[in-house]
Design an enzyme around this catalytic site. Sequence first.
Site, PDB file in Angstrom:
ATOM      1  CD  GLU A 104      84.614  37.573  73.313  1.00 42.07           C
ATOM      2  OE1 GLU A 104      84.205  37.349  74.484  1.00 42.07           O
ATOM      3  OE2 GLU A 104      84.027  38.302  72.519  1.00 42.07           O
ATOM      4  CB  CYS A 138      80.564  39.307  76.136  1.00 42.12           C
ATOM      5  SG  CYS A 138      81.842  40.133  75.174  1.00 42.12           S
ATOM      6  CE  LYS A 150      74.901  31.978  61.979  1.00 44.10           C
ATOM      7  NZ  LYS A 150      73.657  32.488  62.673  1.00 44.10           N
ATOM      8  CD  GLU A 172      77.268  36.684  78.885  1.00 46.63           C
ATOM      9  OE1 GLU A 172      78.109  37.531  78.547  1.00 46.63           O
ATOM     10  OE2 GLU A 172      77.149  35.582  78.315  1.00 46.63           O
TER      11      GLU A 172
END
Length: 496
Positions: free
Chosen positions: A263, A297, A187, A396
């Site tokens: 993750e 990330c 996906k 973030e």
Amino acid sequence: MTINWHQRAVALDLDGRAFMDGARVWAADGRTFSSVSPIDGRVLTDVARCGGQDVDLAVAAARRAVNDGRWSGQSPKARKQVMVRFADLIETHRDELALMETLDMGKPIRYSLAVDVPAAANCIRWYGEAIDKVYDQIAPTSKDALALMTREPIGVVSAIVPWNYPMLMAAWKIGPALAAGNSVILKPSEKSPLTAMRLAELAQMAGLPDGVLNVVPGYGAEAGEPLSLHLDVDCIGFTGSTAIGKRIAENAGKSNLKRAWTELGGKSPFLILKDADIEAATKACANSIFFNQGESCNAPSRLIVDASIKDEVIACLKTLAPSFAPKDPLDPQSIMGAIVDQVQLSRVMGLIAQGQEEGASLVVGGDQVMQETGGYYVNPTIFSGVSSQMCIAREEIFGPVLSIMEAASLDEAVAIANDTDYGLAASVWTKNIDRAITVSRRIRAGTVHVNSYDEDDITVPFGGYKQSGNGRDKSLHALEKYTELKTTWIRIGDGA
């Protein structure tokens, strides 16, 4: 020969249909969504908007492939050959895939060509080559028993991947999952879905049987949520935000206790100690935080610097920043491109404004540029005077924003580094190897770089501590996520 990427883009034939059971298909209910290029805001193509019915069809196709062993039942040598051909085809179609990635996600074409496509091909090839080189074990037992410890495919794997490195993150998931003999439903993010379906086509061309790799593009709530709740999915591998990772883990628990490997986010510290090579350290920091428009990330978004060298570090970074000014991603000379979409642009600009409101000092940048293009571009942005309580030090951002934090001592630098919910990556810069090792051991992160950043390869695991998730991509360790460990205890002899 110099390639005119704008001409290539006009001629590119894009197919937004899903890929299920070996064929391109539209969503069962016919719905679509638009893939919009962040380069200039234009619609690239309509994409199948898959939902629960499509997920059911993809899972059923994957389950049939698992049950009849059309992939897992092949010899290791045969499966290896398919995976290697798959990698070769990715390289053969390098220009096409790179252009799709740049148009869909906004990263510079030079990096799609030099990083994303080669790294994806290398990942698939590496796991293909590993298939016939990973051995099972025999336990040390008494002479009247033989105990075999074997790894078996876990079954149907769902892989949900983010928009920032669409091809590479897909390869990190489907490489080990396929190598272990599973069937996969991929996906991709609705923000950058195009290369995922093309990868599935290339895998089929390489000889991967129908139903073994399926791709269901769509929104998270409509396609990702049903996958995480599906009772016939055995394992889910996810890369994305911590908030969604928590929801996936919750769904896995309340459905069928499927294995859930996440993750997640990062707020990685980059420590420059007072004896470091300042020029090398600042170049590495700038290259890493502004790479991929800061949409990584593991981006080193918190620069922690010894107070005695703070001014010199800031001066160096201020000099470097203009060279990262965003340009047309289809220009081969561009090194920073467009933010992926308007939603992410608004988030980045909002956090920049909040950083200023909370008292951080804006050194450079902080502004949206190239608005006349219709795309989404932000100048490289650097803040100083940042504290651990500020939003830009805790959240973030996923944009080209660097926060500089000052430490009066080594202990304070380590404390600041660990003062985060995340623990994905870190970097320590010092000429003293004893200090480097000591500090790296004290930092709570899955990867700690010493006098470098983002320098690794497929042979080492990637993942984090704390709320950066529980999964590890890359290396042979990734195979463990997509297999079940079975013990077979065999009584031999008469027991005498």
